[in-house]
Write an enzyme that holds these catalytic residues in place. Structure first.
Site, short mmCIF file in Angstrom:
data_model
loop_
_atom_site.label_atom_id
_atom_site.label_comp_id
_atom_site.label_asym_id
_atom_site.label_seq_id
_atom_site.Cartn_x
_atom_site.Cartn_y
_atom_site.Cartn_z
N SER A 52 0.77 -1.33 0.03
CA SER A 52 -0.03 -0.16 0.09
C SER A 52 0.73 1.22 -0.08
CB SER A 52 -0.94 0.04 1.12
OG SER A 52 -0.26 -0.23 2.42
N ASP A 332 -3.74 8.17 8.00
CA ASP A 332 -4.51 7.21 8.75
C ASP A 332 -3.74 6.57 9.72
OD1 ASP A 332 -3.38 5.31 7.32
OD2 ASP A 332 -5.25 4.77 5.73
N HIS A 335 -0.79 4.86 7.12
CA HIS A 335 -0.27 5.48 5.89
C HIS A 335 -0.03 6.98 6.03
CE1 HIS A 335 -2.77 2.06 4.57
NE2 HIS A 335 -1.73 1.82 3.95
#
Length: 357
Positions: A52, A332, A335
């Site tokens: 991610s 978040d 990240h």
């Protein structure tokens, strides 16, 4: 992951042993890399493998939070598959190279001439090994590129003018803990992960890609999910001790790979140091902007069962979003925000300049 005193002591022993037995090799390898004069190189393509931290839209829309509001609120203004409010490290590296951010692999059939900039094979939530999210691990991602080479989508000349970015951000370790992995077995598992990374890096290079960039593991103990117990005030030093072990092994294998090639083809992009510099100094390296609460995420769930992007059965948001995402380092619980990634990129830029120009 919370580690007990036994694993702290065990990892400490591994670290000491690594410095004692491998310390000279480690520093000699890094010295050779630092003293190497890179040949002029202006890459035209970027191939991305990882998770991610570099995914720009591969994960299925039905499964990934990256396709839900409020992700993408800063760029492009709506959810677009990035695990951030905007751009991620892939986008900034592509910008530095002077090319468009490579198209996600899942959109390749409708990409047309956009494939000229390379392809992004990274899938959020994945790792070096399988992590339980049913998305392609790194070995499978590399296989996707091999298939495209076999189909003559990319030629030998294309690969010789390309760069690979490899991100490994800790999903293997999360899966290890979730599956009941013991504290005592963690150092051996870290060694397995880095050993497989070495194999993957070599395979990528052997395909013909001229330079392979691999990120060091970021300070996992500074992610909001680890600092929440201190009200986002203090990093978890115990977790970062394990990260140090991972990164030490990674530096060793990269030095070994470079010693076995004619050119310093493998380069570590030091996310650990870049994150740490920004978080400790509360500076974003962009004008006068500061991250006054650098460990505090912008978007977070309103309950223990909710995350950024969660909604109830009526579609009501179960999260809150800060007013100024551009003033936060973390988007978040895991990240960075677009501003956070830009700060990290600016911290990495001297290294990138040395590598390419």
């Amino acid at each position: 992951m919370e580690l007990h005193r036994s694993i702290v002591f065990l990892v400490f022993l591994f670290l000491v042993a690594g410095e004692t037995v491998y310390g000279n090799e480690k520093h000699q390898g890094l010295k050779k890399l630092n003293l190497h004069t890179y040949r002029a190189f202006r890459p035209t393509k970027l191939f991305v493998f990882g998770d991610s931290y570099s995914d720009t839209g591969n994960n299925p829309k039905s499964l990934a939070s990256s396709w839900k509001n409020p992700y993408g609120v800063t760029f492009p203004g709506k959810p677009a598959g990035r695990y951030s409010d905007g751009r991620v490290i892939t986008d900034y590296l592509a910008r530095f190279m002077g090319i468009k951010s490579p198209l996600p692999y899942q959109w390749r059939k409708i990409g047309g001439n956009k494939l000229r900039s390379g392809i992004n094979f990274a899938y959020g939530g994945t790792g070096v090994f399988d992590t339980g999210n049913f998305q392609p691990n790194m070995t499978t991602q590399i296989g996707y590129l091999q298939e495209l080479i076999n189909e003559s989508v990319y030629t030998k000349r294309d690969l010789e003018s390309s760069v690979a970015l490899v991100t490994v951000s800790g999903n293997d370790y999360g899966a290890y803990t979730a599956s009941g992995g013991s504290d005592q077995g963690l150092p051996a598992f870290i060694t397995r992960v880095v050993s497989q990374m070495a194999i993957n890096l070599k395979v990528i290079h052997n395909m013909g890609i001229r330079r392979v960039l691999v990120t060091s593991l970021q300070p996992l103990g500074c992610l909001p999910r680890a600092t929440v117990l201190s009200s986002y005030q203090q990093c978890n030093a115990t977790q970062n001790l394990s990260v140090d072990f991972h990164n030490q092994l990674l530096q060793r294998v990269v030095a070994t790979l470079n010693n076995n090639t004619n050119d310093s083809s493998f380069i570590v992009l030091d996310l650990f140091n870049s994150f740490s510099v920004v978080l400790q100094n509360k500076r974003a390296f962009i004008g006068s902007l500061k991250f006054d609460a650098p460990l505090l995420p912008c978007c977070m769930g309103i309950s223990v069962d909710a995350n950024c992007g969660s909604v109830d059965e009526n579609g009501k948001a179960l999260y809150t979003v800060c007013k100024e995402p551009e003033s936060t380092f973390f988007w978040d619980m895991v990240h960075p925000s677009q501003a956070g990634w830009r700060a990290v990129y600016l911290a990495l830029r001297p290294t990138l300049t040395q590598i390419f120009y």
